[in-house]
Design a protein around this motif. Sequence first.
Motif, PDB file in Angstrom:
ATOM      1  N   THR A  89     -13.673  10.562 -24.118  1.00 17.57           N
ATOM      2  CA  THR A  89     -13.471  11.013 -25.595  1.00 17.57           C
ATOM      3  C   THR A  89     -12.615  12.113 -25.969  1.00 17.57           C
ATOM      4  O   THR A  89     -12.438  12.795 -25.269  1.00 17.57           O
ATOM      5  CB  THR A  89     -14.972  11.658 -25.842  1.00 17.57           C
ATOM      6  N   VAL A  90     -11.681  12.057 -26.863  1.00 22.20           N
ATOM      7  CA  VAL A  90     -10.671  12.894 -27.453  1.00 22.20           C
ATOM      8  C   VAL A  90     -11.601  14.031 -28.222  1.00 22.20           C
ATOM      9  O   VAL A  90     -12.098  13.866 -29.115  1.00 22.20           O
ATOM     10  CB  VAL A  90      -9.919  12.524 -28.272  1.00 22.20           C
ATOM     11  N   ARG A  91     -11.623  15.196 -27.537  1.00 20.52           N
ATOM     12  CA  ARG A  91     -12.337  16.185 -28.063  1.00 20.52           C
ATOM     13  C   ARG A  91     -11.835  17.028 -29.141  1.00 20.52           C
ATOM     14  O   ARG A  91     -12.406  17.403 -30.054  1.00 20.52           O
ATOM     15  CB  ARG A  91     -12.980  17.123 -27.093  1.00 20.52           C
ATOM     16  N   LYS A  92     -10.393  17.225 -28.853  1.00 21.81           N
ATOM     17  CA  LYS A  92      -9.672  18.026 -29.822  1.00 21.81           C
ATOM     18  C   LYS A  92      -7.971  17.961 -29.663  1.00 21.81           C
ATOM     19  O   LYS A  92      -7.681  17.678 -28.633  1.00 21.81           O
ATOM     20  CB  LYS A  92      -9.930  19.617 -29.816  1.00 21.81           C
ATOM     21  N   VAL A  93      -7.566  17.888 -30.622  1.00 27.13           N
ATOM     22  CA  VAL A  93      -5.823  17.752 -30.591  1.00 27.13           C
ATOM     23  C   VAL A  93      -5.122  18.731 -31.499  1.00 27.13           C
ATOM     24  O   VAL A  93      -5.746  18.899 -32.519  1.00 27.13           O
ATOM     25  CB  VAL A  93      -5.590  16.311 -31.195  1.00 27.13           C
ATOM     26  N   VAL A  94      -4.252  19.412 -31.027  1.00 33.87           N
ATOM     27  CA  VAL A  94      -3.361  20.409 -31.712  1.00 33.87           C
ATOM     28  C   VAL A  94      -1.889  20.131 -31.416  1.00 33.87           C
ATOM     29  O   VAL A  94      -1.696  19.542 -30.274  1.00 33.87           O
ATOM     30  CB  VAL A  94      -3.680  21.762 -31.251  1.00 33.87           C
ATOM     31  N   VAL A 154      -9.571  16.139 -23.528  1.00 39.05           N
ATOM     32  CA  VAL A 154     -10.177  14.915 -23.116  1.00 39.05           C
ATOM     33  C   VAL A 154     -11.652  15.312 -22.346  1.00 39.05           C
ATOM     34  O   VAL A 154     -11.604  16.148 -21.684  1.00 39.05           O
ATOM     35  CB  VAL A 154      -9.430  13.614 -22.705  1.00 39.05           C
ATOM     36  N   ASP A 155     -12.517  14.346 -22.544  1.00 39.23           N
ATOM     37  CA  ASP A 155     -13.819  14.395 -21.913  1.00 39.23           C
ATOM     38  C   ASP A 155     -14.509  13.121 -21.395  1.00 39.23           C
ATOM     39  O   ASP A 155     -14.046  12.063 -22.092  1.00 39.23           O
ATOM     40  CB  ASP A 155     -14.779  15.295 -22.519  1.00 39.23           C
ATOM     41  N   SER A 156     -15.375  13.035 -20.448  1.00 36.08           N
ATOM     42  CA  SER A 156     -15.622  11.713 -19.789  1.00 36.08           C
ATOM     43  C   SER A 156     -17.262  12.048 -19.729  1.00 36.08           C
ATOM     44  O   SER A 156     -17.479  13.117 -19.049  1.00 36.08           O
ATOM     45  CB  SER A 156     -14.978  11.181 -18.970  1.00 36.08           C
ATOM     46  N   TYR A 157     -18.346  11.205 -19.930  1.00 32.20           N
ATOM     47  CA  TYR A 157     -19.442  11.345 -19.537  1.00 32.20           C
ATOM     48  C   TYR A 157     -19.909  10.604 -18.293  1.00 32.20           C
ATOM     49  O   TYR A 157     -20.974  10.815 -17.826  1.00 32.20           O
ATOM     50  CB  TYR A 157     -20.452  10.962 -20.803  1.00 32.20           C
ATOM     51  N   ASP A 158     -18.869  10.268 -17.796  1.00 30.68           N
ATOM     52  CA  ASP A 158     -18.995   9.320 -16.436  1.00 30.68           C
ATOM     53  C   ASP A 158     -18.375  10.263 -15.394  1.00 30.68           C
ATOM     54  O   ASP A 158     -16.976  10.303 -15.392  1.00 30.68           O
ATOM     55  CB  ASP A 158     -18.397   7.942 -16.443  1.00 30.68           C
ATOM     56  N   ASP A 159     -18.811  10.811 -14.463  1.00 30.37           N
ATOM     57  CA  ASP A 159     -18.322  11.605 -13.458  1.00 30.37           C
ATOM     58  C   ASP A 159     -17.264  10.863 -12.626  1.00 30.37           C
ATOM     59  O   ASP A 159     -16.494  11.352 -11.930  1.00 30.37           O
ATOM     60  CB  ASP A 159     -19.433  12.385 -12.546  1.00 30.37           C
ATOM     61  N   ARG A 160     -17.245   9.400 -12.436  1.00 31.92           N
ATOM     62  CA  ARG A 160     -16.588   8.870 -11.883  1.00 31.92           C
ATOM     63  C   ARG A 160     -15.112   8.621 -12.310  1.00 31.92           C
ATOM     64  O   ARG A 160     -14.201   8.016 -11.696  1.00 31.92           O
ATOM     65  CB  ARG A 160     -17.272   7.363 -11.743  1.00 31.92           C
ATOM     66  N   ILE A 161     -14.985   9.037 -13.756  1.00 33.65           N
ATOM     67  CA  ILE A 161     -13.791   8.768 -14.303  1.00 33.65           C
ATOM     68  C   ILE A 161     -13.213  10.223 -14.515  1.00 33.65           C
ATOM     69  O   ILE A 161     -13.680  11.340 -14.964  1.00 33.65           O
ATOM     70  CB  ILE A 161     -13.936   8.291 -15.637  1.00 33.65           C
ATOM     71  N   PHE A 210     -11.547  18.863 -21.006  1.00 35.33           N
ATOM     72  CA  PHE A 210     -12.354  19.770 -21.827  1.00 35.33           C
ATOM     73  C   PHE A 210     -13.714  20.327 -21.077  1.00 35.33           C
ATOM     74  O   PHE A 210     -14.027  19.625 -20.093  1.00 35.33           O
ATOM     75  CB  PHE A 210     -12.936  18.817 -23.036  1.00 35.33           C
ATOM     76  N   THR A 211     -14.018  21.453 -21.401  1.00 42.73           N
ATOM     77  CA  THR A 211     -15.246  22.003 -20.886  1.00 42.73           C
ATOM     78  C   THR A 211     -15.653  23.157 -21.885  1.00 42.73           C
ATOM     79  O   THR A 211     -15.103  23.507 -22.616  1.00 42.73           O
ATOM     80  CB  THR A 211     -14.789  22.997 -19.672  1.00 42.73           C
ATOM     81  N   SER A 212     -17.166  23.418 -21.842  1.00 40.83           N
ATOM     82  CA  SER A 212     -17.935  24.299 -22.891  1.00 40.83           C
ATOM     83  C   SER A 212     -17.810  25.797 -22.310  1.00 40.83           C
ATOM     84  O   SER A 212     -18.036  26.547 -23.031  1.00 40.83           O
ATOM     85  CB  SER A 212     -19.451  23.855 -22.958  1.00 40.83           C
ATOM     86  N   ASN A 213     -17.056  25.840 -21.202  1.00 42.16           N
ATOM     87  CA  ASN A 213     -17.011  27.120 -20.245  1.00 42.16           C
ATOM     88  C   ASN A 213     -15.907  27.594 -20.944  1.00 42.16           C
ATOM     89  O   ASN A 213     -14.535  27.229 -20.659  1.00 42.16           O
ATOM     90  CB  ASN A 213     -16.870  27.205 -18.837  1.00 42.16           C
ATOM     91  N   SER A 214     -15.853  28.960 -21.846  1.00 39.96           N
ATOM     92  CA  SER A 214     -14.668  29.393 -22.858  1.00 39.96           C
ATOM     93  C   SER A 214     -13.758  29.776 -21.870  1.00 39.96           C
ATOM     94  O   SER A 214     -12.384  29.480 -21.891  1.00 39.96           O
ATOM     95  CB  SER A 214     -15.078  30.243 -23.724  1.00 39.96           C
ATOM     96  N   GLN A 215     -13.999  30.660 -20.765  1.00 43.46           N
ATOM     97  CA  GLN A 215     -12.863  31.099 -19.771  1.00 43.46           C
ATOM     98  C   GLN A 215     -12.172  30.124 -19.168  1.00 43.46           C
ATOM     99  O   GLN A 215     -10.721  29.978 -19.077  1.00 43.46           O
ATOM    100  CB  GLN A 215     -13.542  32.090 -18.779  1.00 43.46           C
ATOM    101  N   LEU A 216     -12.886  29.077 -18.600  1.00 42.90           N
ATOM    102  CA  LEU A 216     -12.172  27.941 -17.825  1.00 42.90           C
ATOM    103  C   LEU A 216     -11.520  27.090 -19.014  1.00 42.90           C
ATOM    104  O   LEU A 216     -10.199  26.774 -18.505  1.00 42.90           O
ATOM    105  CB  LEU A 216     -13.237  26.963 -17.309  1.00 42.90           C
ATOM    106  N   ALA A 223      -6.132  25.503 -20.979  1.00 46.51           N
ATOM    107  CA  ALA A 223      -5.172  25.512 -22.000  1.00 46.51           C
ATOM    108  C   ALA A 223      -3.812  26.119 -22.024  1.00 46.51           C
ATOM    109  O   ALA A 223      -2.770  25.934 -22.615  1.00 46.51           O
ATOM    110  CB  ALA A 223      -5.875  26.010 -23.298  1.00 46.51           C
ATOM    111  N   LEU A 224      -3.758  27.235 -21.103  1.00 53.90           N
ATOM    112  CA  LEU A 224      -2.488  27.877 -20.863  1.00 53.90           C
ATOM    113  C   LEU A 224      -1.701  27.411 -19.907  1.00 53.90           C
ATOM    114  O   LEU A 224      -0.608  28.041 -19.581  1.00 53.90           O
ATOM    115  CB  LEU A 224      -2.779  29.356 -20.783  1.00 53.90           C
ATOM    116  N   SER A 225      -2.162  26.222 -19.266  1.00 50.79           N
ATOM    117  CA  SER A 225      -1.150  25.485 -18.286  1.00 50.79           C
ATOM    118  C   SER A 225       0.269  25.232 -18.973  1.00 50.79           C
ATOM    119  O   SER A 225       0.173  25.146 -20.180  1.00 50.79           O
ATOM    120  CB  SER A 225      -2.055  24.227 -17.942  1.00 50.79           C
ATOM    121  N   PRO A 226       1.260  25.424 -18.036  1.00 53.63           N
ATOM    122  CA  PRO A 226       1.171  25.506 -16.617  1.00 53.63           C
ATOM    123  C   PRO A 226       1.095  26.986 -15.933  1.00 53.63           C
ATOM    124  O   PRO A 226       1.275  27.422 -14.948  1.00 53.63           O
ATOM    125  CB  PRO A 226       2.432  24.865 -16.484  1.00 53.63           C
TER     126      PRO A 226
END
Length: 413
Positions: free
Chosen positions: A225-230, A241-248, A279-285, A290-293
């Motif tokens: 799933t594409v969670r957000k685009v800027v 991006v996010d996946s509900y399947d841990d294998r992906i 994507f993660t719901s953990n704001s700090q992470l 998001a600040l990568s690299p």
Amino acid sequence: MENLALIESFSEFKDDKSIDRVTLMAILEDVFRNALKKKYGSDDNFDIIINPDKGDMEIWRNRVVVADGEVEDENSEISLSEARKIEPDFEVGEDVSEEVKLIDLGRRAILALRQNLISKIHEHDSTNLYKHFKDLIGEIYTAEVHHVRPRVVILVDDDGNEIVLPKEKQIPSDFFRKGDNVKGIIEGVELKGNKPQIIMSRTSEKFLEKLFEQEIPEIFDGLITVRKVVRIPGEKAKVAVDSYDDRIDPVGACVGMKGSRIHGIVRELGNENIDVINFTSNSQLFITRALSPAKVSSIKIDEDKKRAEVFLKLEEVSKAIGRGGHNIKLAGLLSGYELDVIREGSVAEEDDVELTEFSDEIDGWVIDEFAKIGLDTARSILKQNVEDLVRRTDLEEETILEVMRILKDEFEN
């Protein structure tokens, strides 16, 4: 009956406008009933029989026979003597059906009929076009360049529909010639008079999201799933991006081996730099990703103000901010926090001087150029390579060398 050019053109309208038979018959009947109302005052007692496939039509007026001298409504009643001219055995009280010839309506009425018919069919066509493209808003669409103007590019699709791509909806590096195929997203449909204006965009975040959906099978299938685009069109974009399947692995699936999957998207967007982030719901992470690299040392979040202080080592600051400040701006938009960069200094660097202290010797716009890449102190600039600064800023080598001379003099003195 006499078949005028008006009737002969029925089948042409049907072919040209792709109007179904039932709709065409309804439009024709409506047009003729309006003409009958104007001539006879009412169309209630008329039967209209239309065969658009053959270009044939009949109009019948139904009247009741009354005794001579008792006709009160000439449209709905006919005297006995007049009725017997049609059929000699008519009696009072019987119904008479008489065919009305088109020529009986008069030349002006026939010209008005044709004009009204054209108008109604165009109106129907515009309504259908409006509904069709309303349903396509948010979808990718391809059309051919028909005309290039300074503020807009006019496109035409396979059905001959005109689509506009305004200058502000184009990627800065876009360059189009007549005949080029252009891909974009249908952003809106506006009614200009009775004609719909279809607007395409190549700068919309939705366009990038749809390109991912089109190019990445796992997104199309719903596994990712594409969670957000800027994005800053033509410069840089970040996609969570996010996946509900841990294998992906969603990032790996989107980027592909050596960037093979994302390469086509980057090329379509004029080599726009695209960061794909887990994507993660953990704001700090999430802010860290998001600040990568850049490598973040620590983060302090104020949830009430939706602000975050991001602590970075000095060598990581320019990476976090990015060229023109694009990286930190997009990281803030992606995470939903206003990000403040805090430099982690050392004791040896306490004698550093803010670049703004040199405003009497260095122009403000030059200071701003260095600030855009995270360099706002004297020592942070002196540590840099001149060629690297030329590449990362919009400054000339001569200007950078002059700034470095001024800064060196400060510390030497």
